[in-house]
Scaffold this active site. Structure first.
Site, short mmCIF file in Angstrom:
data_model
loop_
_atom_site.label_atom_id
_atom_site.label_comp_id
_atom_site.label_asym_id
_atom_site.label_seq_id
_atom_site.Cartn_x
_atom_site.Cartn_y
_atom_site.Cartn_z
N GLN A 159 30.60 53.53 45.55
CA GLN A 159 29.80 53.37 44.34
C GLN A 159 28.61 52.43 44.53
O GLN A 159 27.78 52.29 43.63
CB GLN A 159 30.69 52.84 43.21
CG GLN A 159 31.80 53.79 42.82
CD GLN A 159 32.81 53.15 41.87
OE1 GLN A 159 32.71 51.98 41.52
NE2 GLN A 159 33.79 53.93 41.44
N GLU A 170 35.47 48.34 27.64
CA GLU A 170 35.30 47.23 26.70
C GLU A 170 33.85 46.86 26.49
O GLU A 170 33.03 46.98 27.40
CB GLU A 170 36.00 45.97 27.24
CG GLU A 170 37.49 46.10 27.45
CD GLU A 170 38.12 44.81 27.97
OE1 GLU A 170 39.34 44.80 28.15
OE2 GLU A 170 37.38 43.81 28.19
N TYR A 216 46.09 54.98 36.67
CA TYR A 216 45.63 56.35 36.80
C TYR A 216 46.78 57.29 37.15
O TYR A 216 47.66 56.96 37.94
CB TYR A 216 44.55 56.44 37.88
CG TYR A 216 43.23 55.84 37.49
CD1 TYR A 216 42.40 56.49 36.59
CD2 TYR A 216 42.83 54.62 38.00
CE1 TYR A 216 41.17 55.93 36.22
CE2 TYR A 216 41.61 54.05 37.64
CZ TYR A 216 40.79 54.72 36.74
OH TYR A 216 39.59 54.16 36.37
N TYR A 258 38.31 37.02 30.52
CA TYR A 258 38.33 38.30 29.80
C TYR A 258 39.53 39.17 30.17
O TYR A 258 39.61 40.32 29.74
CB TYR A 258 36.99 39.01 29.99
CG TYR A 258 35.91 38.27 29.24
CD1 TYR A 258 35.55 38.62 27.95
CD2 TYR A 258 35.32 37.12 29.78
CE1 TYR A 258 34.61 37.90 27.24
CE2 TYR A 258 34.38 36.39 29.08
CZ TYR A 258 34.04 36.78 27.81
OH TYR A 258 33.11 36.04 27.09
N HIS A 295 33.51 49.37 42.35
CA HIS A 295 33.35 48.24 41.43
C HIS A 295 32.44 47.12 41.98
O HIS A 295 32.85 45.98 42.12
CB HIS A 295 34.72 47.67 41.06
CG HIS A 295 35.64 48.69 40.46
ND1 HIS A 295 36.94 48.40 40.11
CD2 HIS A 295 35.46 50.00 40.14
CE1 HIS A 295 37.52 49.49 39.61
NE2 HIS A 295 36.62 50.47 39.62
#
Length: 370
Positions: free
Chosen positions: A85, A240, A261, A250, A147
């Site tokens: 990614q 979120e 998953y 958080y 990520h």
């Protein structure tokens, strides 16, 4: 005869306009394609002279002028590693860009311990970034392809915020001596502010401003409060929206509204725990949010103050109505119309700009319907 032809032409034009008009709860609008053929565009920034900068994941920074893509990419970029990614991601202008010409980039880069997010800046001169400086290197890096984050936002005091993901290793988001899964806060030249919440605390990275995030791919300042808002991807549910506060945790992966998953089993300890923040808004199932912007322009007056969020998996644009720091209503727009929406920007012209995450990606603009 000419009168009849003119009437027919006018009728045809009206029918075409109607066909292109998209109704919504508060405004009818049109989607106007400006540029096609971008390779996985990631982010967009508006230059004071009316041009736009667009990043492509493969490592190119492009210029758009008069809605035409300049064939010559900007030179002088840092070495970008395309890994899963990761690639070239966000672009942001220094608050005093008109005076100093500084452009900031976030990107994936390789180091001795793998690949991680870095941030560099350089002065834009024609088609070149000059005097390139690397201001931040994520530490440690990692071997996985997920990520990386990563959005760049300057606040009203000139501090730079960098949003980071957990790099696909969820426990890292709770590790104080790890940049992953954090919001980073720096001076514009990369120095660590003395009032960062963890400065001087043994075992903590001083650049960290928050912790407990999974993968933040949207960040923007609230137009009234000036506070940083971010959103992040959840796992199979639990995306979120959060308001960022210094030193706050958080929750990821201790608490989440998502599940593992495929098998759907619980992650962590549940969805709430004392000392950990609750999201302002969540999506179950996931929409895979990316990019967001508050709308403050004049072209869509009923949308003023609303928050717009792009979605990758759900291929839509979300409009969120606010009451202070409460999200009170959600409207879903453009579902299946453009594809995977990677970035959302409110332009200086009062219009809304979108980028699609495709091999032949599109830069598009929302305009009021006639």
């Amino acid at each position: 005869m000419k009168t009849i032809l003119a009437l027919l032409g006018g009728l045809l034009a009206a029918q075409l306009a109607a066909a292109q008009t998209i109704p919504s709860e508060e405004h009818s609008f049109r989607v106007v394609e400006l540029v096609r053929g971008l390779e996985q565009p990631w982010s967009l920034a508006f230059l004071p002279d009316g041009r736009m900068l667009v990043t492509e994941k493969a490592g190119r920074l492009r210029l758009v002028k008069d809605n035409k893509l300049d064939p010559q990419p900007v030179a002088g970029l840092p070495e970008v590693t395309v890994h899963g990614q990761g690639g070239l991601m966000d672009v942001a202008l220094h608050p005093a860009f008109a005076q100093n010409g500084l452009v900031y980039l976030s990107y994936a880069a390789r180091g001795a311990d793998g690949v991680g997010t870095e941030v560099a800046r350089g002065r834009l001169a024609g088609h070149q970034l000059e005097n390139l400086q690397v201001l931040f290197r994520q530490s440690p890096k990692g071997t996985r392809g997920q990520h990386f984050g990563s959005r760049l936002v300057f606040d009203r005091q000139g501090f730079l915020y960098i949003t980071l993901g957990d790099r696909g290793e969820m426990a890292r988001a709770q590790n104080p001596d790890d940049h992953a899964g954090s919001v980073i806060r720096l001076h514009d030249d990369g120095r660590v502010p003395k009032d960062n919440p963890f400065v001087g605390r043994p075992g903590w990275k001083p650049e960290k401003y928050t912790l407990g995030h999974r993968n933040q791919q949207g960040a923007v300042l609230h137009p009234q409060s000036g506070r940083l808002w971010t959103h992040e991807h959840g796992p199979q549910g639990g995306d979120e929206v959060n308001v960022i506060r210094a030193g706050a945790n958080y929750g990821w992966p201790v608490i989440t509204y998502g599940v593992n998953y495929g098998i759907g089993t619980r992650i962590g300890e549940g969805s709430a725990k004392p000392g950990m923040e609750q999201p302002l808004h969540k999506w179950v199932p996931s929409i895979a949010p990316s990019g967001m912007a508050f709308y403050t322009g004049e072209k869509f007056p009923k949308w003023r103050g609303d928050l717009f969020v792009g979605a990758l998996r759900a291929e839509l644009l979300v409009r969120l109505k606010l009451d202070g720091e409460r999200i009170v209503h959600e409207e879903r727009l453009l579902q299946g119309t453009l594809g995977r929406i990677r970035d959302v920007r409110a332009g200086p012209d009062g219009l809304i700009y979108l980028l699609t995450d495709e091999s032949r990606g599109v830069l598009a603009r929302l305009e009021p319907a006639p």
